[in-house]
Structure formats: C-alpha cells, structure tokens
Write a protein that holds these residues in place. Structure first.
Motif: not given
Length: 128
Positions: A47-49, A81-82, A86-88
């Motif tokens: 989930l980094r890119i 989006l953040a 609510g992703l780390r």
C-alpha cells in the motif's frame, strides 16, 4: 458457486478510486481536470504506491494537460484521501494516462470503415 476473495490492496484501491472520483467532481477547481475520468487504481501489496489511471473525452491530445493537472493537485489530493481513508501511510500517487478508450474508438472506426466498404461491394454486386 465460485467465491472470489479480495486482498487488502484491491479493497483500498476501490476506495481510493471512489474518493478520488468524487473529489474531482466536487473538490478540485483545476479546469484541466474537469473532464477527467478515473478508470482504475492499483495499489502495491504494501500500500505504498498507488497507480491511478485516467482518461479524458479529448483523447490523447489532452493527455499531457490532464497529467500535469493531476501532478499540480497531487498534494491536495493526498491530503483529502488521507482524511477520508484513515490509513497509517498514505500511498505515493502516480498518474498514468489510460489509452484503452482511444484504442477502442480506433477499433470501432476500423470496423465501421470495413462495414461501409462491404456495403459498397454488395451494392455494386446487386447492380450487375
């Protein structure tokens, strides 16, 4: 019945696509993005890119304009989006032009030209 399992990257990719589509409609005031359509989102397994595929009704002529519009709005898009997801870790966004619609339109034109050529051949055969 076949049960399909979705991995986390696919689920988050779908969420990113939905949020991004509504963000383009309501939140981004850049006129370069007004007619853009999000055709797909793929995320890496960690989930980094996030690879975001976009298309426009203007086709490949508007490709550079739309991609530069997304690059200039990248910071705003990542913050929005953040807040929604609510992703780390917020994935790095990479935008790509999706030429599949242009390719489909080209195939459609070729098929229509073949059809009109076939109709011309049939009409000359009927006259003989």
């Amino acid at each position: 019945m076949v049960k399909r399992t979705f991995n986390r990257a696919e689920r988050v990719g779908g969420q990113v696509q939905r949020v991004l589509a509504s963000l383009i409609q309501k939140g981004v005031n850049d006129p370069r993005l007004a007619q853009a359509t999000i055709t797909g989102v793929t995320l890496s397994r960690d989930l980094r890119i996030a690879k975001i595929y976009v298309s426009t009704p203007g086709g490949a002529q508007e490709k550079e304009t739309v991609l530069s519009g997304f690059e200039s709005a990248k910071g705003f898009i990542k913050r929005a989006l953040a807040k929604e997801l609510g992703l780390r870790y917020m994935p790095d966004l990479k935008f790509f032009y999706d030429g599949s619609f242009d390719y489909g339109a080209q195939i459609n034109r070729v098929l229509k030209s073949i059809q009109t050529d076939d109709e011309k051949d049939n009409s000359t055969a009927d006259e003989q």
